[in-house]
Design an enzyme around this catalytic site. Sequence first.
Site, PDB file in Angstrom:
ATOM      1  N   HIS A 173       0.811  -1.221   0.000  1.00  0.00           N
ATOM      2  CA  HIS A 173       0.000   0.000   0.000  1.00  0.00           C
ATOM      3  C   HIS A 173       0.844   1.270   0.000  1.00  0.00           C
ATOM      4  O   HIS A 173       0.344   2.351  -0.305  1.00  0.00           O
ATOM      5  CB  HIS A 173      -0.997  -0.002   1.178  1.00  0.00           C
ATOM      6  N   ASP A 204      -0.346  -7.319   1.198  1.00  0.00           N
ATOM      7  CA  ASP A 204       0.258  -6.008   1.465  1.00  0.00           C
ATOM      8  C   ASP A 204       1.782  -6.079   1.563  1.00  0.00           C
ATOM      9  O   ASP A 204       2.391  -5.503   2.473  1.00  0.00           O
ATOM     10  CB  ASP A 204      -0.319  -5.393   2.744  1.00  0.00           C
ATOM     11  N   SER A 215       4.713   2.690   7.796  1.00  0.00           N
ATOM     12  CA  SER A 215       4.339   1.476   7.074  1.00  0.00           C
ATOM     13  C   SER A 215       5.489   0.961   6.218  1.00  0.00           C
ATOM     14  O   SER A 215       6.130   1.725   5.481  1.00  0.00           O
ATOM     15  CB  SER A 215       3.130   1.758   6.178  1.00  0.00           C
TER      16      SER A 215
END
Length: 238
Positions: A88, A119, A195
């Site tokens: 992502h 992901d 992230s």
Amino acid sequence: MKRKRIPTHMRSRSADHPSNTFVRVVRKVLPSVVSIVTHSRPSTHATLDKQWLRLFFPDVHVEDDAPKRHYGSGFFIHPAGYVLTNEHVVGQTDLIQVQTYRQKNATAARIAWRDPKRDLAVLKLPVKGPVPVCKLGSSASLEVGEWVLALGNPLGLNQTATVGLVSGLDRRLHTTERDYGEVIQTDAAINPGNSGGPLVNVLGEVIGINAAIVYPSQSIGFAIPIDRVKTYIAPFLP
């Protein structure tokens, strides 16, 4: 302005004290962590809609069509320049730029592999020689209460380290687009931009990939266990 590295002989004596385990972990891991900045432009339809709004409703404020910048993190898993991150972070973008620990300027990267459902993504950077890689540990024997550190690029503040505990294990995390399976819960501060960065233990081994946070909480974050990830990234490991 990027802070210069402090020579060993000039470092604080307290930083080298045996009790400062976290300092040693950061020194060991941070050179393998990268900051990711992505740039994306709005779709053609969105641009046309804004042009019509400006034409017929000139008093209405409409955001410009400048590229949108987003931040993320990653870490080297192969000396040839392969970086592991979240899908992502890089999935919907026109340009991916990566800045390494010792670089002043970012380098364009390409996606070598991606798995949107889980992901996960691997980037390839053009490198002139071997780069330092993170040591992958094991998430199988983790226990609630263990110290962990999250490293990355939250809100564009690269080379950031935060510390916390393993708050929970085997938490089920599933969204409409992604199935993370059972993840690690931690209270180490994880913010937008973290992230894709590593969650490491006190030995400096990666035990998870920081992937998600719970709003509005500031102390509930989730990481994908590294043991599950190894299966998918095996072709990119040394």
